[in-house]
Design a protein around this motif. Sequence first.
Motif, mmCIF file in Angstrom:
data_model
loop_
_atom_site.group_PDB
_atom_site.id
_atom_site.type_symbol
_atom_site.label_atom_id
_atom_site.label_comp_id
_atom_site.label_asym_id
_atom_site.label_seq_id
_atom_site.Cartn_x
_atom_site.Cartn_y
_atom_site.Cartn_z
ATOM 1 N N GLU A 79 -1.495 -4.307 -10.285
ATOM 2 C CA GLU A 79 -2.922 -3.988 -10.320
ATOM 3 C C GLU A 79 -3.287 -3.142 -9.104
ATOM 4 O O GLU A 79 -2.986 -3.513 -7.976
ATOM 5 C CB GLU A 79 -3.698 -5.308 -10.278
ATOM 6 N N VAL A 80 -3.934 -2.015 -9.340
ATOM 7 C CA VAL A 80 -4.433 -1.212 -8.225
ATOM 8 C C VAL A 80 -5.790 -1.781 -7.805
ATOM 9 O O VAL A 80 -6.713 -1.856 -8.605
ATOM 10 C CB VAL A 80 -4.555 0.268 -8.620
ATOM 11 N N ASN A 81 -5.883 -2.190 -6.548
ATOM 12 C CA ASN A 81 -7.114 -2.794 -6.034
ATOM 13 C C ASN A 81 -8.002 -1.771 -5.333
ATOM 14 O O ASN A 81 -9.183 -2.027 -5.113
ATOM 15 C CB ASN A 81 -6.784 -3.919 -5.048
ATOM 16 N N GLY A 82 -7.424 -0.649 -4.969
ATOM 17 C CA GLY A 82 -8.206 0.391 -4.309
ATOM 18 C C GLY A 82 -7.421 1.694 -4.337
ATOM 19 O O GLY A 82 -6.190 1.682 -4.248
ATOM 20 N N LEU A 83 -8.137 2.793 -4.478
ATOM 21 C CA LEU A 83 -7.515 4.119 -4.544
ATOM 22 C C LEU A 83 -8.550 5.101 -4.034
ATOM 23 O O LEU A 83 -9.696 5.068 -4.467
ATOM 24 C CB LEU A 83 -7.145 4.423 -6.004
ATOM 25 N N GLU A 125 0.863 -1.174 0.000
ATOM 26 C CA GLU A 125 0.000 0.000 0.000
ATOM 27 C C GLU A 125 0.896 1.220 0.000
ATOM 28 O O GLU A 125 2.026 1.166 0.484
ATOM 29 C CB GLU A 125 -0.866 0.044 1.260
ATOM 30 N N VAL A 172 0.334 6.162 -10.012
ATOM 31 C CA VAL A 172 -0.379 4.983 -10.533
ATOM 32 C C VAL A 172 -0.242 4.921 -12.052
ATOM 33 O O VAL A 172 0.025 3.861 -12.627
ATOM 34 C CB VAL A 172 -1.861 5.012 -10.104
ATOM 35 N N SER A 181 -1.465 -4.655 -5.851
ATOM 36 C CA SER A 181 -0.934 -6.021 -5.783
ATOM 37 C C SER A 181 -0.430 -6.442 -7.154
ATOM 38 O O SER A 181 -1.030 -6.118 -8.177
ATOM 39 C CB SER A 181 -1.997 -6.995 -5.268
ATOM 40 N N LYS A 224 -3.967 0.896 -2.768
ATOM 41 C CA LYS A 224 -3.677 -0.519 -2.498
ATOM 42 C C LYS A 224 -3.307 -1.157 -3.822
ATOM 43 O O LYS A 224 -4.034 -1.015 -4.794
ATOM 44 C CB LYS A 224 -4.903 -1.222 -1.913
ATOM 45 N N ASP A 281 -0.377 -7.524 2.872
ATOM 46 C CA ASP A 281 -0.419 -8.747 3.672
ATOM 47 C C ASP A 281 -0.387 -10.012 2.822
ATOM 48 O O ASP A 281 -0.773 -11.079 3.268
ATOM 49 C CB ASP A 281 -1.627 -8.742 4.615
ATOM 50 N N HIS A 282 0.075 -9.893 1.600
ATOM 51 C CA HIS A 282 0.165 -11.061 0.719
ATOM 52 C C HIS A 282 1.540 -11.112 0.078
ATOM 53 O O HIS A 282 1.951 -10.131 -0.541
ATOM 54 C CB HIS A 282 -0.798 -10.931 -0.470
#
Lengths: 420, 420
Positions: A263-267, A165, A195, A289, A287, A325-326
């Motif tokens: 890949e942006v999972n959240g912004l 993040e 991004v 990943s 966020k 966390d991954h």
Amino acid sequence: MARAAGWLAARLERAGLEDVALWPTAGHPAVYGHWLGAPEARTVLVYGHYDVQPPEPLELWETPPFTPTVVGDRLYGRGVSDDKGPLLLTVQVLGALLAAQGRLPLNVKVLFEGEEEVGSAHLGELVARRAAELRADFVISADGGMWSADFPSLTVSGRGIAAMEFSVYGPARDLHSGRHGGGLHNPLHAAAALVASLHGEDGRVAVPGFYDGVAELPAEERAALAALPHSDAAYLDQTGAPDVYGEAGYGTLERQWHRPTAEVNGLWGGYTGEGSKTVLPAEAHVKLSCRLVPGQDPEDVLGKLAAHLRARTPPGVRLELRPGDHTGRAYALAPDHPGRRAALNVLRDVYGQPALEVGMGGSIPILDTFRSVLGLETLLFSFAVGDENIHAPNEFFRIGRLYEGQEAWARLLWALGDGG
Amino acid sequence: MARAAGWLAARLERAGLEDVALWPTAGHPAVYGHWLGAPEARTVLVYGHYDVQPPEPLELWETPPFTPTVVGDRLYGRGVSDDKGPLLLTVQVLGALLAAQGRLPLNVKVLFEGEEEVGSAHLGELVARRAAELRADFVISADGGMWSADFPSLTVSGRGIAAMEFSVYGPARDLHSGRHGGGLHNPLHAAAALVASLHGEDGRVAVPGFYDGVAELPAEERAALAALPHSDAAYLDQTGAPDVYGEAGYGTLERQWHRPTAEVNGLWGGYTGEGSKTVLPAEAHVKLSCRLVPGQDPEDVLGKLAAHLRARTPPGVRLELRPGDHTGRAYALAPDHPGRRAALNVLRDVYGQPALEVGMGGSIPILDTFRSVLGLETLLFSFAVGDENIHAPNEFFRIGRLYEGQEAWARLLWALGDGG
């Protein structure tokens, strides 16, 4: 969770396994049992998980989530596809073989965990501590899933993952964008530029060194991929997306299974409610990943991402990076792995047609855990199908797959054992 | 609101104004009154607003928000600075002059609205309907504010505003970024690239035609700006930002007051909660507002923004544009406007030092309304100061400003009237 673990242990004992025990972890216990009566034969470690996703949103379920309900040729209920159905059929097969023959064709250790749906947080520690007891030739996982309900398939690769993040900070609090706009940098502008800098116009990840170690797919694998029954049009129908998109020069399946992504999972940042509020926001958050392929190391990729972001952070804002966390390396089962060869034969015999060898875009952390901690490869041998609403309301399992799975597991154990 | 309007109307009547009335609107009423006994003299329209912002968060107030409380040389309470204090002193001055002299030095119409804090939604309609009754030479606004408590100042320009929202849509629902990542475009990537495309590395807005019609500040105005008591270091202290930032070649005040901006006020999509959820989001949303300077038309700027965004929307996603709820042209009072000259003289006399002529980065919609609907310029003549916690807990008004303001308004009316 305690009742499910206890039920499963009792079921393993009734099937005839020995040394059945709940193995405590700092979270939910794992359920263990074994049958080791074939000293000349291979030993396989059967993996599955008895925990499930929460059932919410409850109002979208058409049957009660925790009352297994048969509708037509499907069984509905939370966890029936992921992973209770596929897990249960392995226990049934072991019990049936032991009842009928008094023995198994090979040594079997069973490890069913209770934390897969929360990231298998304590599995690594557990298998490290129990490494001697878990010694085996390889793992066979009841978790996983077939690509399509129309064809038998074997998943032979999965992408790894590396997550992080980051936040971009500007002024100490949200400011009025009229009074202050133009005077200070806007963290959302800086975050958006960061991004945007992750990808080129060609869809490739533009982080320096990101593709280091990434090999092109061999020509024959590319040809096999092209021969799979995939249609972009059908895929767009299914997902509702306007078009496919991604790294230039690769087809959709190759991009999803064999090419890495960022890949942006959240912004988010600033005012996100109804109407307008003209703020120059104090902060923006992202966020992110990456999906990884063989040849990429998660920590190395995260380091390159961090360096890229730091180098491109403009003046007027402050960048903060946080680990996600991954993490997990990519997985690929060698074409000549005995489990892979045996599984393909078994699927062909059960379904009467050759099984497709497919990749998986997602990441199963346990594959990396078993390899890095125990040195074991994992054969994914699940009879769930990807369309069965896992993690969603109205999860179901095709009842016919229960019988196909039982036959296939029995044949597989024989093929790998001293009868094979 | 009804009690406040009624109280204010009664107060205007007691001050000696005539034809005092509540003028209904589709929202809260405006309060009107006039004194028109100087047929040879100018007519000014005095503007203010009796509505205030909500007091929340209540727990941060150190005195009760609706009990005016004197602490030292300050009066605390919601609205004391914005705009009840500055408004009230105009009524006191009118009442005092009428009581002492039996007349005013010029004709005065008073219009106090009740919807300024909710965007003056019905003011345009009201003044259009009442245009004949509101005829005047120019407007003097009790709303506004001085730049600093340390120097008298007159705000002679304000930026305009043009707002919009846009959304980027990809798949029909959030997808798993492992399974689907690389196959489809990610709306957050596309939205970030669109946002990033709004500015160049030099901090300039990169939308084609955005600066059309924007003039450089004349050299003497630039020199006056540079002579103002502004320090970037003090500004950074005050805002907590790491550094100033913006369009290359312009100082901080020039960027904030005299250069247009395109500012993202909010941006969001995907998973924004604790921990991680590896989604390829279905949509991303952006709230955007531009601050405009003279020479820019809001609708024209929005059209150019829309064309820029449409032209840069990549394949694999769909763009949706929506109008925002703010538009207004920039405002600048001509250097030779009689109100501006008179106000500068009055401030110098009251404060014993020359008043600074300053700009305003923000937008006061009523300035555009009075100009476009009534054809009237507006002189901002407020005695609030920008640091008085307006729209925030512990709003205050400097009690000394009440007396300075009364003296200044009385002098201004005389200077503009038949005694001037």
